[in-house]
Design an enzyme around this catalytic site. Structure first.
Site, PDB file in Angstrom:
ATOM      1  N   ASP A  32      24.693  -7.476  -1.893  1.00  0.00           N
ATOM      2  CA  ASP A  32      23.752  -7.669  -0.786  1.00  0.00           C
ATOM      3  C   ASP A  32      24.492  -7.552   0.531  1.00  0.00           C
ATOM      4  OD1 ASP A  32      20.711  -9.073  -0.674  1.00  0.00           O
ATOM      5  OD2 ASP A  32      21.887  -9.256   1.157  1.00  0.00           O
ATOM      6  N   VAL A  77      13.599  -3.736   3.726  1.00  0.00           N
ATOM      7  CA  VAL A  77      13.248  -4.602   4.853  1.00  0.00           C
ATOM      8  C   VAL A  77      11.778  -4.978   4.745  1.00  0.00           C
ATOM      9  CG1 VAL A  77      15.007  -3.651   6.381  1.00  0.00           C
ATOM     10  CG2 VAL A  77      12.751  -2.582   6.299  1.00  0.00           C
ATOM     11  N   GLN A  79       7.974  -6.098   6.378  1.00  0.00           N
ATOM     12  CA  GLN A  79       7.129  -5.572   7.444  1.00  0.00           C
ATOM     13  C   GLN A  79       7.107  -6.530   8.626  1.00  0.00           C
ATOM     14  OE1 GLN A  79       3.337  -4.328   6.012  1.00  0.00           O
ATOM     15  NE2 GLN A  79       2.920  -3.047   7.781  1.00  0.00           N
ATOM     16  N   THR A 149       0.439  -3.612 -15.857  1.00  0.00           N
ATOM     17  CA  THR A 149       0.066  -3.473 -17.261  1.00  0.00           C
ATOM     18  C   THR A 149       0.153  -4.818 -17.970  1.00  0.00           C
ATOM     19  OG1 THR A 149       0.664  -1.128 -17.433  1.00  0.00           O
ATOM     20  CG2 THR A 149       0.778  -2.427 -19.456  1.00  0.00           C
ATOM     21  N   HIS A 175       1.253   1.707  -7.867  1.00  0.00           N
ATOM     22  CA  HIS A 175       1.386   0.248  -7.940  1.00  0.00           C
ATOM     23  C   HIS A 175       0.776  -0.294  -6.645  1.00  0.00           C
ATOM     24  CE1 HIS A 175       2.888  -3.772  -8.438  1.00  0.00           C
ATOM     25  NE2 HIS A 175       3.712  -3.678  -7.414  1.00  0.00           N
ATOM     26  N   THR A 230       5.827 -12.794  -4.643  1.00  0.00           N
ATOM     27  CA  THR A 230       5.804 -12.688  -6.106  1.00  0.00           C
ATOM     28  C   THR A 230       7.213 -12.329  -6.571  1.00  0.00           C
ATOM     29  OG1 THR A 230       5.321 -10.312  -6.180  1.00  0.00           O
ATOM     30  CG2 THR A 230       3.446 -11.799  -5.993  1.00  0.00           C
TER      31      THR A 230
END
Length: 312
Positions: A32, A77, A79, A149, A175, A230
């Protein structure tokens, strides 16, 4: 078996945790830009190893990706307030133009699995950048609708009173909002959904189907509204994909990859059932969709193609 994860935010770190809990691989390297974040996540996950599987988890730089069989891309990044989707895409494209070559410099033979959203577009860009470095087709793909799915199968399983492992049905396309739930192909224990529902007197009326559709399509919005992000579901999906690659399992998963033609839409990355193994995507399987689902899939592919055209 060595796995790299570039981007140690919520999705990347949860994917690493899921790999440990599932016992996938032998070594995980977290990379990272925020080195202290990567080190802290690696320490925290390493402390779970005694309760799960014997994996080595550590932080490192791009050079530490040498020898990786798979690298998961979660870098990107967020939004900004007032920022358009195109502006966000342009900034994430800039990130990938730096990150992808940096990975390939040290792990040129690794399978690259993209998780950064919007995943279809970012996968297309990653594949394009990697292709310029001579990476083979299929070596770069994205998580696609693997999670969607799973959501579809989970909700159908609950509705039908069956373990979701025995529900077979796919979500394909983008997606995102235009994804397609392939109701016409669903089977439960090898029995077509309609026959299974009649046999067990299960209500699968249009109202019920619309409710399931909304819950699959808008799941991320609901979760983000409740807790801000999520990560458990997608982290687990990524662990499953990595497992298929490391063990060359030849698994059929709804991942996204650049495709020459999707019902008339040219050169676009969408999620379709694909054979995933040690070299990445080995084959794509066309689905015998009904006419409505074909139209929906074409529309979904057009959404992605338009975004790619705008970005170009």
């Amino acid at each position: 078996m060595k796995v790299g994860i570039v981007g140690s935010g919520l999705v990347g770190s949860t994917a690493a945790y899921a790999l440990v809990m599932r016992g996938v691989g032998r070594e995980i390297v977290l990379v990272d830009k925020n080195e202290s974040r990567a080190a802290a996540e690696a320490d925290d996950i390493r402390h779970a190893v005694p309760f799960a599987h014997a994996l080595e988890v550590r932080a490192g730089g791009y050079a530490d990706l040498t020898g990786c069989q798979a690298v998961v891309l979660c870098a990107g990044v967020g939004q900004k307030p007032g920022e358009t989707r195109l502006q966000l895409l342009q900034r994430n494209a800039a990130v990938f133009r730096d990150v992808v070559p940096s990975i390939l410099q040290y792990a040129p033979h690794a399978v690259l699995i993209v998780a950064t959203n919007p995943v279809d577009i970012m996968t297309h860009l990653a594949a394009r950048i990697a292709g310029q470095a001579g990476v083979l087709a299929g070596q770069v793909f994205g998580s696609g609708t693997t999670l969607d799915t799973a959501r579809f199968r989970t909700l159908l399983g609950a509705r039908c009173g069956v373990d979701s492992h025995h529900v077979h049905g796919y979500v394909v396309g983008e997606h995102g909002d235009s994804e397609v739930l392939t109701w016409s192909l669903v089977t439960i224990g090898g029995i077509p959904l309609e026959s299974f529902a009649r046999m067990r007197r299960i209500d699968l009326s249009e109202t019920v189907r619309k409710d399931i559709d909304v819950k699959v399509r808008r799941a991320a919005d609901t979760i983000i509204g409740g807790k801000g992000a999520t990560y458990y579901g997608v982290g687990s999906a990524l662990a499953r994909i990595v497992e298929a690659v490391l063990h060359d399992q030849k698994s059929i998963l709804t991942v996204c990859a650049p495709t020459a033609d999707v019902i008339g839409v040219k050169d676009v990355a969408v999620a379709l059932p694909r054979l995933v193994g040690g070299a990445g995507v080995n084959e794509t399987f066309p689905l015998p969709l009904n006419e409505l689902e074909q139209d929906q899939l074409r529309t979904s592919a057009e959404v992605i193609r338009k975004a790619l055209d705008e970005l170009a």
